[in-house]
Design a protein around this motif. Structure first.
Motif, PDB file in Angstrom:
ATOM      1  N   LEU A  92      55.005  92.360   8.995  1.00 24.09           N
ATOM      2  CA  LEU A  92      54.997  91.327   7.955  1.00 24.09           C
ATOM      3  C   LEU A  92      53.614  91.126   7.348  1.00 24.09           C
ATOM      4  O   LEU A  92      53.491  90.511   6.294  1.00 24.09           O
ATOM      5  CB  LEU A  92      55.507  90.007   8.533  1.00 24.09           C
ATOM      6  CG  LEU A  92      56.998  89.944   8.841  1.00 24.09           C
ATOM      7  CD1 LEU A  92      57.328  88.663   9.581  1.00 24.09           C
ATOM      8  CD2 LEU A  92      57.828  90.079   7.581  1.00 24.09           C
ATOM      9  N   ARG A  93      52.557  91.624   8.020  1.00 21.98           N
ATOM     10  CA  ARG A  93      51.209  91.500   7.465  1.00 21.98           C
ATOM     11  C   ARG A  93      51.031  92.346   6.210  1.00 21.98           C
ATOM     12  O   ARG A  93      50.240  92.016   5.340  1.00 21.98           O
ATOM     13  CB  ARG A  93      50.167  91.956   8.494  1.00 21.98           C
ATOM     14  CG  ARG A  93      49.803  90.912   9.483  1.00 21.98           C
ATOM     15  CD  ARG A  93      48.666  91.410  10.370  1.00 21.98           C
ATOM     16  NE  ARG A  93      48.948  91.046  11.741  1.00 21.98           N
ATOM     17  CZ  ARG A  93      48.736  91.811  12.801  1.00 21.98           C
ATOM     18  NH1 ARG A  93      48.218  93.017  12.661  1.00 21.98           N
ATOM     19  NH2 ARG A  93      49.021  91.396  14.006  1.00 21.98           N
TER      20      ARG A  93
ATOM     21  N   ARG B 130      53.444  88.913  -1.108  1.00 13.86           N
ATOM     22  CA  ARG B 130      53.343  88.589   0.311  1.00 13.86           C
ATOM     23  C   ARG B 130      54.741  88.510   0.887  1.00 13.86           C
ATOM     24  O   ARG B 130      55.648  87.981   0.257  1.00 13.86           O
ATOM     25  CB  ARG B 130      52.638  87.238   0.471  1.00 13.86           C
ATOM     26  CG  ARG B 130      52.444  86.795   1.900  1.00 13.86           C
ATOM     27  CD  ARG B 130      51.617  85.507   1.933  1.00 13.86           C
ATOM     28  NE  ARG B 130      51.448  85.058   3.302  1.00 13.86           N
ATOM     29  CZ  ARG B 130      52.031  84.001   3.823  1.00 13.86           C
ATOM     30  NH1 ARG B 130      52.859  83.267   3.095  1.00 13.86           N
ATOM     31  NH2 ARG B 130      51.814  83.663   5.065  1.00 13.86           N
ATOM     32  N   LYS B 131      54.926  89.050   2.097  1.00 10.10           N
ATOM     33  CA  LYS B 131      56.253  89.046   2.712  1.00 10.10           C
ATOM     34  C   LYS B 131      56.602  87.665   3.256  1.00 10.10           C
ATOM     35  O   LYS B 131      55.735  86.885   3.631  1.00 10.10           O
ATOM     36  CB  LYS B 131      56.319  90.075   3.827  1.00 10.10           C
ATOM     37  CG  LYS B 131      56.336  91.493   3.289  1.00 10.10           C
ATOM     38  CD  LYS B 131      56.673  92.474   4.359  1.00 10.10           C
ATOM     39  CE  LYS B 131      56.688  93.884   3.806  1.00 10.10           C
ATOM     40  NZ  LYS B 131      56.751  94.868   4.879  1.00 10.10           N
TER      41      LYS B 131
ATOM     42  N   ARG C 134      56.454  84.616   7.532  1.00  8.02           N
ATOM     43  CA  ARG C 134      55.188  84.783   8.239  1.00  8.02           C
ATOM     44  C   ARG C 134      54.449  83.452   8.379  1.00  8.02           C
ATOM     45  O   ARG C 134      53.394  83.395   8.975  1.00  8.02           O
ATOM     46  CB  ARG C 134      54.322  85.791   7.466  1.00  8.02           C
ATOM     47  CG  ARG C 134      53.023  86.172   8.108  1.00  8.02           C
ATOM     48  CD  ARG C 134      53.199  87.069   9.312  1.00  8.02           C
ATOM     49  NE  ARG C 134      51.901  87.543   9.782  1.00  8.02           N
ATOM     50  CZ  ARG C 134      51.311  87.123  10.886  1.00  8.02           C
ATOM     51  NH1 ARG C 134      51.878  86.239  11.652  1.00  8.02           N
ATOM     52  NH2 ARG C 134      50.137  87.603  11.235  1.00  8.02           N
TER      53      ARG C 134
ATOM     54  N   LYS D 188      59.073  85.556  17.243  1.00 10.33           N
ATOM     55  CA  LYS D 188      59.074  86.849  16.570  1.00 10.33           C
ATOM     56  C   LYS D 188      58.222  87.832  17.365  1.00 10.33           C
ATOM     57  O   LYS D 188      57.172  87.472  17.887  1.00 10.33           O
ATOM     58  CB  LYS D 188      58.527  86.704  15.147  1.00 10.33           C
ATOM     59  CG  LYS D 188      59.437  85.871  14.271  1.00 10.33           C
ATOM     60  CD  LYS D 188      58.865  85.542  12.933  1.00 10.33           C
ATOM     61  CE  LYS D 188      59.810  84.607  12.191  1.00 10.33           C
ATOM     62  NZ  LYS D 188      59.108  83.654  11.365  1.00 10.33           N
TER      63      LYS D 188
ATOM     64  N   ARG E 117      57.215  92.929  14.752  1.00 11.37           N
ATOM     65  CA  ARG E 117      57.729  92.318  13.526  1.00 11.37           C
ATOM     66  C   ARG E 117      56.617  91.602  12.767  1.00 11.37           C
ATOM     67  O   ARG E 117      56.496  91.737  11.539  1.00 11.37           O
ATOM     68  CB  ARG E 117      58.833  91.344  13.902  1.00 11.37           C
ATOM     69  CG  ARG E 117      59.522  90.684  12.738  1.00 11.37           C
ATOM     70  CD  ARG E 117      60.682  89.852  13.223  1.00 11.37           C
ATOM     71  NE  ARG E 117      61.234  89.012  12.200  1.00 11.37           N
ATOM     72  CZ  ARG E 117      62.099  88.040  12.421  1.00 11.37           C
ATOM     73  NH1 ARG E 117      62.525  87.787  13.638  1.00 11.37           N
ATOM     74  NH2 ARG E 117      62.558  87.310  11.436  1.00 11.37           N
ATOM     75  N   LYS E 118      55.774  90.862  13.496  1.00 16.44           N
ATOM     76  CA  LYS E 118      54.684  90.135  12.828  1.00 16.44           C
ATOM     77  C   LYS E 118      53.673  91.099  12.218  1.00 16.44           C
ATOM     78  O   LYS E 118      53.137  90.851  11.138  1.00 16.44           O
ATOM     79  CB  LYS E 118      53.999  89.200  13.823  1.00 16.44           C
ATOM     80  CG  LYS E 118      54.849  88.013  14.196  1.00 16.44           C
ATOM     81  CD  LYS E 118      54.107  87.041  15.068  1.00 16.44           C
ATOM     82  CE  LYS E 118      54.067  87.504  16.507  1.00 16.44           C
ATOM     83  NZ  LYS E 118      53.610  86.451  17.422  1.00 16.44           N
TER      84      LYS E 118
ATOM     85  N   LEU F 161      56.241  81.492  14.796  1.00 16.01           N
ATOM     86  CA  LEU F 161      55.886  82.881  15.075  1.00 16.01           C
ATOM     87  C   LEU F 161      56.056  83.246  16.542  1.00 16.01           C
ATOM     88  O   LEU F 161      56.002  84.424  16.890  1.00 16.01           O
ATOM     89  CB  LEU F 161      54.438  83.142  14.626  1.00 16.01           C
ATOM     90  CG  LEU F 161      54.189  82.938  13.125  1.00 16.01           C
ATOM     91  CD1 LEU F 161      52.720  83.064  12.814  1.00 16.01           C
ATOM     92  CD2 LEU F 161      54.998  83.903  12.303  1.00 16.01           C
TER      93      LEU F 161
END
Length: 66
Positions: free
Chosen positions: A44-45, A25-26, A29, A36, A40-41, A33
């Motif tokens: 990151l998923r 997992r990145k 996150r 961001k 970007r979010k 939030l």
């Protein structure tokens, strides 16, 4: 000869793919939030993939549970 044990910390953080890569997992996150960007979010998923020498170390630490 004692049994080889799985590294429990790595077992919680990584999964091994069928091709032998380590998936994780990145970071960044979990919270804060609002500042961001959506782009970007969204990026990151996706799960990150570890390759090379680090992936070999991770897979070896997880080997007893595979």
């Amino acid at each position: 000869m004692p049994k080889q044990k799985t590294h429990k910390g790595m077992q919680k953080r990584f999964k091994v793919t069928a091709s032998g890569k380590a998936k994780h997992r990145k970071a960044f996150r979990g919270h804060i939030l609002g500042k961001k960007s959506g782009n970007r979010k969204r990026q990151l998923r996706q799960d990150g993939v570890v390759t090379g020498a680090e992936a070999i170390q991770i897979v070896n630490a997880l080997r007893p549970s595979l």
